[in-house]
Design a protein around this motif. Structure first.
Motif, mmCIF file in Angstrom:
data_model
loop_
_atom_site.group_PDB
_atom_site.id
_atom_site.type_symbol
_atom_site.label_atom_id
_atom_site.label_comp_id
_atom_site.label_asym_id
_atom_site.label_seq_id
_atom_site.Cartn_x
_atom_site.Cartn_y
_atom_site.Cartn_z
ATOM 1 N N GLU B 5 -11.781 17.877 -4.035
ATOM 2 C CA GLU B 5 -10.393 18.353 -4.035
ATOM 3 C C GLU B 5 -9.748 18.009 -5.359
ATOM 4 O O GLU B 5 -9.733 16.843 -5.757
ATOM 5 C CB GLU B 5 -9.608 17.701 -2.893
ATOM 6 N N PHE B 6 -9.216 19.035 -6.007
ATOM 7 C CA PHE B 6 -8.513 18.789 -7.267
ATOM 8 C C PHE B 6 -7.103 18.275 -6.972
ATOM 9 O O PHE B 6 -6.432 18.769 -6.071
ATOM 10 C CB PHE B 6 -8.441 20.066 -8.111
ATOM 11 N N THR B 7 -6.664 17.268 -7.733
ATOM 12 C CA THR B 7 -5.349 16.664 -7.504
ATOM 13 C C THR B 7 -4.411 16.812 -8.701
ATOM 14 O O THR B 7 -3.221 16.556 -8.580
ATOM 15 C CB THR B 7 -5.505 15.155 -7.203
ATOM 16 N N ALA B 8 -4.940 17.159 -9.846
ATOM 17 C CA ALA B 8 -4.083 17.339 -11.034
ATOM 18 C C ALA B 8 -4.861 18.139 -12.055
ATOM 19 O O ALA B 8 -6.099 18.120 -12.063
ATOM 20 C CB ALA B 8 -3.680 15.987 -11.623
ATOM 21 N N GLU B 9 -4.156 18.831 -12.912
ATOM 22 C CA GLU B 9 -4.816 19.629 -13.947
ATOM 23 C C GLU B 9 -3.948 19.664 -15.190
ATOM 24 O O GLU B 9 -2.741 19.815 -15.126
ATOM 25 C CB GLU B 9 -5.071 21.058 -13.442
ATOM 26 N N SER B 10 -4.576 19.498 -16.340
ATOM 27 C CA SER B 10 -3.868 19.690 -17.610
ATOM 28 C C SER B 10 -4.854 20.237 -18.621
ATOM 29 O O SER B 10 -6.068 20.272 -18.368
ATOM 30 C CB SER B 10 -3.276 18.364 -18.106
ATOM 31 N N SER B 11 -4.348 20.664 -19.751
ATOM 32 C CA SER B 11 -5.201 21.322 -20.726
ATOM 33 C C SER B 11 -4.676 21.026 -22.119
ATOM 34 O O SER B 11 -3.463 21.003 -22.336
ATOM 35 C CB SER B 11 -5.193 22.836 -20.481
ATOM 36 N N ALA B 12 -5.579 20.720 -23.052
ATOM 37 C CA ALA B 12 -5.158 20.484 -24.440
ATOM 38 C C ALA B 12 -6.324 20.750 -25.371
ATOM 39 O O ALA B 12 -7.463 20.329 -25.082
ATOM 40 C CB ALA B 12 -4.655 19.051 -24.615
ATOM 41 N N ASP B 13 -6.039 21.439 -26.470
ATOM 42 C CA ASP B 13 -7.031 21.624 -27.541
ATOM 43 C C ASP B 13 -8.370 22.154 -27.023
ATOM 44 O O ASP B 13 -9.436 21.637 -27.399
ATOM 45 C CB ASP B 13 -7.267 20.299 -28.284
ATOM 46 N N GLY B 14 -8.309 23.141 -26.158
ATOM 47 C CA GLY B 14 -9.544 23.781 -25.707
ATOM 48 C C GLY B 14 -10.285 23.062 -24.608
ATOM 49 O O GLY B 14 -11.389 23.465 -24.229
ATOM 50 N N MET B 15 -9.694 21.969 -24.075
ATOM 51 C CA MET B 15 -10.361 21.220 -23.002
ATOM 52 C C MET B 15 -9.446 21.089 -21.803
ATOM 53 O O MET B 15 -8.286 20.699 -21.928
ATOM 54 C CB MET B 15 -10.772 19.832 -23.510
ATOM 55 N N GLY B 27 -12.205 10.981 -9.382
ATOM 56 C CA GLY B 27 -12.961 11.325 -10.576
ATOM 57 C C GLY B 27 -12.186 12.247 -11.481
ATOM 58 O O GLY B 27 -11.046 12.634 -11.182
ATOM 59 N N VAL B 28 -12.805 12.567 -12.610
ATOM 60 C CA VAL B 28 -12.193 13.514 -13.545
ATOM 61 C C VAL B 28 -13.285 14.471 -14.016
ATOM 62 O O VAL B 28 -14.435 14.067 -14.238
ATOM 63 C CB VAL B 28 -11.521 12.785 -14.726
ATOM 64 N N LEU B 29 -12.918 15.744 -14.099
ATOM 65 C CA LEU B 29 -13.841 16.769 -14.593
ATOM 66 C C LEU B 29 -13.231 17.411 -15.829
ATOM 67 O O LEU B 29 -12.126 17.959 -15.766
ATOM 68 C CB LEU B 29 -14.085 17.825 -13.511
ATOM 69 N N TRP B 30 -13.927 17.261 -16.972
ATOM 70 C CA TRP B 30 -13.494 17.909 -18.211
ATOM 71 C C TRP B 30 -14.349 19.152 -18.437
ATOM 72 O O TRP B 30 -15.594 19.094 -18.311
ATOM 73 C CB TRP B 30 -13.653 16.947 -19.388
ATOM 74 N N LEU B 41 -23.986 20.197 -17.115
ATOM 75 C CA LEU B 41 -23.038 19.192 -16.632
ATOM 76 C C LEU B 41 -23.551 17.817 -17.027
ATOM 77 O O LEU B 41 -24.708 17.483 -16.744
ATOM 78 C CB LEU B 41 -22.952 19.293 -15.097
ATOM 79 N N VAL B 42 -22.701 17.039 -17.689
ATOM 80 C CA VAL B 42 -23.064 15.653 -18.011
ATOM 81 C C VAL B 42 -22.237 14.706 -17.156
ATOM 82 O O VAL B 42 -21.002 14.781 -17.136
ATOM 83 C CB VAL B 42 -22.844 15.345 -19.515
ATOM 84 N N ALA B 61 -16.398 12.856 -23.866
ATOM 85 C CA ALA B 61 -16.250 14.123 -23.148
ATOM 86 C C ALA B 61 -15.819 15.233 -24.094
ATOM 87 O O ALA B 61 -16.346 16.353 -24.053
ATOM 88 C CB ALA B 61 -15.238 13.960 -22.019
ATOM 89 N N ARG B 62 -14.884 14.903 -24.973
ATOM 90 C CA ARG B 62 -14.402 15.939 -25.901
ATOM 91 C C ARG B 62 -15.544 16.483 -26.753
ATOM 92 O O ARG B 62 -15.643 17.689 -26.985
ATOM 93 C CB ARG B 62 -13.267 15.389 -26.771
ATOM 94 N N ARG B 63 -16.425 15.586 -27.226
ATOM 95 C CA ARG B 63 -17.557 16.028 -28.033
ATOM 96 C C ARG B 63 -18.444 16.985 -27.260
ATOM 97 O O ARG B 63 -18.933 17.979 -27.788
ATOM 98 C CB ARG B 63 -18.395 14.818 -28.480
ATOM 99 N N LEU B 64 -18.695 16.647 -25.981
ATOM 100 C CA LEU B 64 -19.603 17.465 -25.172
ATOM 101 C C LEU B 64 -18.947 18.758 -24.710
ATOM 102 O O LEU B 64 -19.620 19.785 -24.587
ATOM 103 C CB LEU B 64 -20.081 16.649 -23.960
ATOM 104 N N VAL B 65 -17.646 18.702 -24.451
ATOM 105 C CA VAL B 65 -16.948 19.882 -23.920
ATOM 106 C C VAL B 65 -16.629 20.863 -25.042
ATOM 107 O O VAL B 65 -17.008 22.033 -24.989
ATOM 108 C CB VAL B 65 -15.662 19.458 -23.173
ATOM 109 N N THR B 66 -15.926 20.378 -26.067
ATOM 110 C CA THR B 66 -15.514 21.323 -27.112
ATOM 111 C C THR B 66 -16.634 21.541 -28.119
ATOM 112 O O THR B 66 -16.723 22.592 -28.745
ATOM 113 C CB THR B 66 -14.226 20.877 -27.835
ATOM 114 N N GLY B 67 -17.520 20.542 -28.292
ATOM 115 C CA GLY B 67 -18.618 20.699 -29.244
ATOM 116 C C GLY B 67 -19.780 21.495 -28.680
ATOM 117 O O GLY B 67 -20.421 22.268 -29.400
ATOM 118 N N CYS B 68 -20.074 21.292 -27.391
ATOM 119 C CA CYS B 68 -21.281 21.892 -26.793
ATOM 120 C C CYS B 68 -20.990 22.905 -25.709
ATOM 121 O O CYS B 68 -21.915 23.589 -25.252
ATOM 122 C CB CYS B 68 -22.165 20.799 -26.188
ATOM 123 N N GLY B 69 -19.739 22.963 -25.229
ATOM 124 C CA GLY B 69 -19.432 23.876 -24.124
ATOM 125 C C GLY B 69 -19.898 23.371 -22.766
ATOM 126 O O GLY B 69 -20.035 24.145 -21.822
#
Lengths: 254, 254
Positions: B5-15, B27-30, B41-42, B61-69
């Motif tokens: 169940e998602f409880t919050a969502e935000s977005s910044a700089d492509g992530m 937990g958190v999912l980026w 998925l890492v 996470a930022r490296r893996l999400v914005t760098g690798c998709g």
């Protein structure tokens, strides 16, 4: 002091290859086809039984030259490539081949013979660096690195120990016996490769050589596999390491 | 089985950052802000005393999400972050703090407490992975990796040992005592970090844990420095390792 004389030149895919001699020592200088004035210079030591233009050398050179914009120089080690073998070279090579054929450990003879080659090669490398820095496209202002595994470490460790112009070095795949004392005098950043299942070099021996370096920045890369199974991605890593330490911009496409 | 169940969502700089719960575990999912359907998925394990959104986690996470998709998920370990501590948690933490204050070795209590946390965390991670793979943007077709040092290794080794959906893992900075037997059951590619001058973990202990992995592809990165001085470039290396093993395209900007 001998100056550097170019004896042949060719160019392909953005990389210029120039054969040279410094006195009686033949070498090769790979450079970007354009715009490399004052760029970092990487000196590479080839492995035992190989020579300055072995594919491992030209392949690594291409990464550094076209990927990073660096100059790369290799000279033939004594008794290797285009250079004559002495009677002592022939004798030690025969002992080595007998040990291999008999399935006996080659470590003792490789350690002894490589230490002998290093005594001859270190002054040759220093004279080569003198001569390379006389070239206007290299000069004395840029950083200098060393990249040599196996015999390239046996020669590189004593070279870097006495040569203050070398700013960072990649070593690996060698015994500590003749090198540990000299490694203790090395303080520049190093990256060191070791194979975890090396059939020639015991783990403890490789770890002891890594441990000996006095460098405050040193990294050891261990990979599963036998002596000749160093993964290709370790070359990528070595290129990145050299770029990080030799270049202010470090924009290698590695 | 609990669903996510998602409880919050935000977005910044492509992530995109989405907080979630699976049962009582937060937990958190980026994820990339767009176009990550079926991407690798890492799963990342945070260090002891930290939590799912510690800067080390969000930075990697930022490296893996914005760098690798890639997608990246972290859950709070038992007794950490937004989760309550049990009486046993409080007791072990007090013992650990006493040892640190007295300058005594923390290894024995860290090894024991981390093993206890891993017993609680492994089923939570498996349930989280079940729930994450129910999401249409993740699914069951993509590769899955693990990235966790320190306590993230204490939890990750037993998780990867029993979880066939994990295809590659980055571990490091832990004692072998409670982990070596489980490491012997791991055959996926691993990268392992060890600090050569670790004031808590003896060299031999770190090397023994690396040695225990049954993986035919395994790499050890040793750096000079103390326990908390792991160089930043090892994160770059971990990202490249995960990209190489999880992605068919591996076009990370790492």
């Amino acid at each position: 002091m001998h100056s550097l004389e170019f004896t042949a030149e060719s160019s392909a895919d953005g990389m210029t290859e120039r054969d040279f001699t410094v006195g009686e020592v033949p070498g090769v200088l790979w450079s970007p086809a354009s715009g490399a004035d004052g760029a970092p210079l990487v000196l590479m030591g080839h492995g035992g039984g190989n020579h300055k233009k072995h594919p491992a050398m030209s392949g690594r050179a291409r990464r550094l030259v076209t990927g990073c914009g660096f100059h790369v120089a290799v000279i033939d080690a004594p008794g290797h490539g285009d250079r004559p073998r002495t009677a002592y070279d022939e004798q030690e090579i025969a002992v080595m081949q007998q040990a291999m054929a008999a399935g006996e450990p080659v470590g003792p003879v490789v350690v002894r013979y490589n230490a002998h080659l290093a005594e001859r090669a270190v002054p040759e490398w220093r004279a080569t660096l003198d001569a390379l820095q006389e070239l206007p496209e290299i000069g004395t202002g840029g950083s200098v690195g060393w990249f040599g595994l196996n015999m390239g470490t046996a020669i590189g460790v004593p070279l870097v120990a006495v040569e203050p112009r070398i700013n960072a070095a990649v070593f690996g795949l060698h015994w500590p016996d003749a090198l540990a004392e000299q490694a203790k005098r090395i303080t520049v950043p190093i990256e060191f490769d070791l194979q975890w299942d090396d059939e020639h070099i015991p783990r403890e021996a490789g770890l002891a050589l890594f441990d000996a370096f006095a460098s405050s920045e040193k990294t050891l890369h261990v990979n599963a596999g036998r002596h000749k199974e160093l993964p290709r991605f370790e070359v990528d890593s070595a290129v990145r390491f050299l770029a990080r330490h030799l270049s202010r911009t470090a924009l290698c496409q590695a």
